[in-house]
Design an enzyme around this catalytic site. Structure first.
Site, PDB file in Angstrom:
ATOM      1  N   TYR A 154     -12.096   0.820 -40.016  1.00  0.00           N
ATOM      2  CA  TYR A 154     -12.562   1.808 -41.123  1.00  0.00           C
ATOM      3  C   TYR A 154     -13.338   2.885 -40.470  1.00  0.00           C
ATOM      4  CZ  TYR A 154     -15.641   3.104 -45.007  1.00  0.00           C
ATOM      5  OH  TYR A 154     -16.341   3.797 -46.052  1.00  0.00           O
ATOM      6  N   LYS A 158     -12.141   6.862 -40.673  1.00  0.00           N
ATOM      7  CA  LYS A 158     -13.183   7.955 -41.241  1.00  0.00           C
ATOM      8  C   LYS A 158     -13.373   9.033 -40.023  1.00  0.00           C
ATOM      9  CE  LYS A 158     -14.123   6.245 -45.230  1.00  0.00           C
ATOM     10  NZ  LYS A 158     -13.622   6.902 -46.550  1.00  0.00           N
TER      11      LYS A 158
END
Length: 246
Positions: A154, A158
């Site tokens: 994740y 990002k």
């Protein structure tokens, strides 16, 4: 920060932060294409947009599928007569320590969170460049700025989105298209609702403002970046995290 006459696409807008963004843009005058993998939830958000007196489309789209995003952009441009704003909000988590992380958990997060932004952005730029006006806002995360144990996939997606934002901003600035990112901290959503009291307490100790953020905090940041109020801002990351990362 009026958006009358603007058409916005918000991905992952069936619930949570994406829904708050879609409704905020509509409340300031934008017509909204509500994009989500869950059509039922997209239709619920679209109905709320229409109840405000704005036009709305509910579309089921897998944002990692280039063909589907191209069809999405064409339909929005035809049915709502323009594409002025894109908010790349769709995202998923598949948390786990790297040593135990499955390859499919890495790939699925990258496909939705990062490839999805690539596919949607490329699809809408075809129309924005012709109009010589556009606002693209990518929803990153505080963990893309500072990292987080158990979220290597994740955080990488990002952080990649932040690099993507800066690069595309340089490519399209001459066409009067701005590209910025919003990096929320820990926001009160269904994802944080399941955290234990101890985990929440530990989180709050890391946030100088002493509270979790709300979806409206993020939506207001997106509204600013999607409006004429931010005309001279591009390639930037707006951190909305209560001071967690400075």
């Amino acid at each position: 920060m009026q958006l009358s006459g603007r058409v916005a696409i918000v991905t992952g807008a069936g619930q949570g932060i994406g829904k708050a963004i879609a409704l905020k843009l509509a409340s300031y005058g934008a017509d909204v294409a509500v994009v989500d993998i869950n059509l039922e939830k997209a239709e619920e958000t679209a109905k709320e947009v229409k109840d405000m007196g704005r036009k709305a489309l509910a579309l089921k789209v897998d944002v990692s599928n280039v063909k589907e995003t191209e069809e999405m952009a064409e339909k929005v441009f035809t049915d709502l007569e323009g594409i002025h704003i894109l908010v790349n909000n769709a995202g998923i988590t598949r948390d786990g320590l790297l040593l135990r992380m499955k390859e499919e958990d890495w790939d699925s997060v990258m496909n939705i969170n990062l490839k999805g932004a690539f596919a949607c952005t490329k699809a809408v730029l075809k129309y924005m460049t012709k109009m010589k006006w556009g606002r693209i806002v990518n929803i990153a995360s505080v963990v893309g700025v500072m990292g987080n144990a158990g979220q290597a996939n994740y955080a990488a997606s990002k952080a990649g989105l932040i690099g993507f934002t800066k690069s595309v901003a340089r490519e399209v600035a001459s066409r009067n298209i701005t590209v910025n990112a919003v990096a929320p901290g820990f926001i009160e959503t269904a994802m944080t609702d399941v955290l234990s009291p101890q985990v929440k307490s530990d989180l709050l100790n890391k946030i100088p403002l002493g509270r979790l953020g709300g979806a409206n905090d993020v939506a207001m940041g997106v509204l600013f970046l999607a409006s004429n109020a931010s005309n001279y801002i591009t390639g930037q990351v707006l951190n909305i995290n209560g001071g967690m990362a400075m």
